[in-house]
Design an enzyme around this catalytic site. Structure first.
Site, short mmCIF file in Angstrom:
data_model
loop_
_atom_site.label_atom_id
_atom_site.label_comp_id
_atom_site.label_asym_id
_atom_site.label_seq_id
_atom_site.Cartn_x
_atom_site.Cartn_y
_atom_site.Cartn_z
N GLY A 68 27.17 56.31 19.13
CA GLY A 68 28.30 56.48 20.06
C GLY A 68 29.61 56.80 19.35
O GLY A 68 30.68 56.69 19.95
N LYS A 108 44.37 63.71 16.03
CA LYS A 108 44.93 62.37 15.79
C LYS A 108 46.11 62.44 14.83
O LYS A 108 47.10 61.72 15.00
CB LYS A 108 43.84 61.45 15.24
P1 NAP Z 1 31.49 59.97 27.07
O1 NAP Z 1 30.56 58.89 26.61
O2 NAP Z 1 31.06 61.38 26.97
O3 NAP Z 1 31.86 59.64 28.59
C1 NAP Z 1 32.58 60.51 29.40
C2 NAP Z 1 32.56 59.97 30.84
O4 NAP Z 1 33.40 60.81 31.63
C3 NAP Z 1 31.18 59.97 31.50
O5 NAP Z 1 31.02 58.82 32.27
C4 NAP Z 1 31.21 61.21 32.40
O6 NAP Z 1 30.45 61.07 33.59
C5 NAP Z 1 32.67 61.27 32.78
N1 NAP Z 1 33.11 62.64 33.05
C6 NAP Z 1 33.18 63.66 32.19
N2 NAP Z 1 33.65 64.76 32.80
C7 NAP Z 1 33.89 64.41 34.10
C8 NAP Z 1 34.37 65.09 35.24
N3 NAP Z 1 34.71 66.38 35.17
N4 NAP Z 1 34.50 64.41 36.39
C9 NAP Z 1 34.15 63.11 36.46
N5 NAP Z 1 33.68 62.40 35.41
C10 NAP Z 1 33.56 63.05 34.24
O7 NAP Z 1 32.89 59.85 26.31
P2 NAP Z 1 33.47 58.61 25.48
O8 NAP Z 1 32.88 58.58 24.12
O9 NAP Z 1 33.44 57.40 26.31
O10 NAP Z 1 34.99 59.10 25.26
C11 NAP Z 1 35.93 59.01 26.30
C12 NAP Z 1 37.32 59.33 25.72
O11 NAP Z 1 37.65 58.35 24.73
C13 NAP Z 1 37.42 60.66 25.01
O12 NAP Z 1 38.71 61.18 25.19
C14 NAP Z 1 37.20 60.30 23.54
O13 NAP Z 1 37.75 61.22 22.65
C15 NAP Z 1 37.94 58.98 23.50
N6 NAP Z 1 37.54 58.07 22.45
C16 NAP Z 1 36.21 57.83 22.22
C17 NAP Z 1 35.84 56.91 21.23
C18 NAP Z 1 34.40 56.61 20.95
O14 NAP Z 1 34.13 55.88 19.98
N7 NAP Z 1 33.45 57.12 21.71
C19 NAP Z 1 36.83 56.26 20.48
C20 NAP Z 1 38.19 56.52 20.76
C21 NAP Z 1 38.53 57.43 21.76
P3 NAP Z 1 28.84 60.94 33.53
O15 NAP Z 1 28.60 59.56 32.95
O16 NAP Z 1 28.41 61.02 34.94
O17 NAP Z 1 28.35 62.03 32.66
N1 HSE Z 2 34.56 60.84 17.42
C1 HSE Z 2 35.66 59.98 17.12
C2 HSE Z 2 35.46 59.44 15.71
C3 HSE Z 2 35.73 58.85 18.11
O1 HSE Z 2 34.35 59.55 15.18
O2 HSE Z 2 36.41 58.94 15.11
C4 HSE Z 2 36.94 57.98 17.94
O3 HSE Z 2 38.12 58.66 18.26
#
Ligand code: NAP
Ligand code: HSE
Length: 440
Positions: free
Chosen positions: A198, A216
């Site tokens: 993830g 970032k």
């Molecule tokens: P993710 O696992 O891909 O989840 C995205 C979610 O958004 C899913 O639930 C998806 O729905 C929903 N979604 C996407 N497009 C949509 C739309 N057009 N309408 C309605 N729902 C929509 O992403 P994530 O890793 O949680 O990341 C979320 C944000 O946090 C991003 O901006 C990412 O850069 C940031 N972030 C992530 C991390 C990390 O470690 N993952 C760390 C820091 C910041 P479905 O479930 O139905 O597909």
């Molecule tokens: N893909 C990003 C990382 C998630 O690996 O740092 C956190 O912003």
């Protein structure tokens, strides 16, 4: 719990929250809000209730922490519901996230987002929109996952004149580089593992090509140097061209290879760059491994300080999102207004990459014959680049070639690139395998 004013936190009117996205981060946030209601109500001074969560695909199996009634695929159920005071955007990507954030602010809702792409590209515009309406726009989770970074730059470090930032701000690539360097794991399987855990972006090229780190860095450098840094102004190179040999040679020379995000004050401007770099193994930043991130800051009052922790993953990122939410709820629960967004600053210009001064490591394959090294030294010397050391690594007597590793003293980027172009044309040079900047 009873507040200082004698009112029980749970008796106060709740702050209703709408969330866009229930993926890696959204699931952690939903779980925390649903399972830790009492503790959060105590911290906020009022109940904080996750009212609606928007997803794209309602038929996907979801974590049990989210009640079915909370889920919808209708964005209007969050953005157009006047009862919802705070919108948390956790969908990722530029659109439709940007339009939804604007719509939420336009409807008078406070916004919390983890979206570095939107904040890097449109942060000042959104901050101005929020500030005009006295709304909060918080984005602690957009950089460094669970490490507090945005709040310290917006507050605790304000008294400093910051001269430099050196950061590891992409967990995926740091996890990959660590496993490639220490266990010799190949690029593709280790990327697949980072995706499974993830850490990676939905499009992992954002991680491995340095795009995520550039977003970032644009956000952090803007805050640290009180200027506007657009992501396209950040010089960017990813990790896809690194080879196992370079990790080995780096280690022999006392260095680690990291994808560094660097911002420095130089000649009345700020240089901003993301690229793989040699960094001394005995420097703290050189020892940051795995999914951990670290940001080293040089301030005139603080001296060097470092922020360190998990830079990606569901729960660390949840920590940042929920902290932003508690801050907003604390103000709303007391009938006040949360700290409004700060609109853009006047700014320092961005220094062109050509003018950056650094040291270089170069790995080359040469014909094993007299005079070749002298020609290389001449080509570099003609552009005022001085060689600090040359080590012959391996030779293949049958093919009559030898591999050398060369380290330079400080040189300007444009001079180094011009010198390399000349070196490539020398008859004794078979190949320049890698050129990696050295950050001392
Ligand atoms: P993710 O696992 O891909 O989840 C995205 C979610 O958004 C899913 O639930 C998806 O729905 C929903 N979604 C996407 N497009 C949509 C739309 N057009 N309408 C309605 N729902 C929509 O992403 P994530 O890793 O949680 O990341 C979320 C944000 O946090 C991003 O901006 C990412 O850069 C940031 N972030 C992530 C991390 C990390 O470690 N993952 C760390 C820091 C910041 P479905 O479930 O139905 O597909
Ligand atoms: N893909 C990003 C990382 C998630 O690996 O740092 C956190 O912003």
């Amino acid at each position: 719990m009873t507040t200082a004013q004698g009112t029980s936190a749970s008796a106060r009117p709740p702050v209703l929250v709408g969330m866009l996205g229930l993926g890696v981060v959204g699931s952690g946030v939903a779980q925390t809000l649903n399972e830790q209601r009492e503790r959060l109500a105590e911290q906020a001074g009022c109940p904080v209730v996750l009212h609606r969560v928007v997803v794209r695909d309602l038929s996907k199996p979801r974590t049990p922490a989210v009640a079915h009634g909370q889920l919808t695929d209708d964005t209007a159920a969050v953005l157009d519901d006047p009862a919802i005071a705070v919108v948390i955007e956790l969908m990722g990507g530029e659109e439709p996230a940007l339009s939804y954030i604007k719509r939420a602010l336009g409807a008078g809702k406070h916004v919390i987002t983890a979206n570095k792409e939107v904040m890097a590209k449109h942060g000042p515009e959104l901050a101005a929109l929020a500030a005009e309406r006295g709304l909060a726009l918080h984005y602690e989770a957009s950089v460094g996952g669970g490490i507090p970074l945005i709040a310290p730059f917006r507050q605790s470090l304000l008294a400093n004149r910051i001269s430099a930032l050196h950061a590891i701000i992409n967990g995926t690539t740091n996890y990959m580089l660590t496993r490639m360097a220490k266990e010799g794991v190949e690029f593709s399987p280790v990327l697949a593992e980072a995706q499974r855990l993830g850490y990676a972006e939905p499009d992992p090229s954002y991680d491995v090509e340095g795009t995520d780190a550039a977003f970032k860095l644009a956000i952090l450098a803007g805050l640290a140097f009180h200027t506007r840094v657009a992501p396209e102004q950040v010089y960017r190179e990813g990790i896809t061209k690194l080879s196992a040999r370079d990790f080995r040679y780096a280690r022999e020379l006392g260095y680690a290879i990291k994808l560094l995000a660097i911002a420095k004050r130089a000649n009345g401007a700020v240089e901003v760059r993301v690229h793989p770099a040699f960094i001394a193994e005995d420097r703290l930043l050189g020892q940051v491994d795995g999914v951990f991130n670290a940001v080293e800051v040089d301030g005139d009052l603080t001296g060097r300080i470092m922020f360190y922790g998990r830079g990606a993953g569901s729960l660390p990122t949840t920590s940042a999102v929920v902290a932003d939410l508690i801050e907003v709820a604390q103000a709303l629960g007391h009938g006040g207004r949360p700290r409004p967004a700060v609109a853009g600053d006047a700014g320092l210009p961005i220094q062109p990459m050509d003018e950056v001064v650094t040291r270089y490591y170069a790995r080359m394959t040469l014909r094993d014959q007299p005079g070749v090294l002298a020609q290389i030294a001449q080509a570099l010397g003609d552009l005022q680049i001085s060689i600090a050391s040359v080590i012959q690594k391996e030779s293949d007597s049958a093919a009559q070639v030898a591999e050398i590793v060369l380290m330079t003293h400080l040189a300007r980027e444009d001079s180094m690139q011009a010198a390399l172009a000349r070196v490539r044309l020398l008859p004794g040079v078979v190949d320049i395998g890698a050129v990696i900047r050295v950050e001392d």
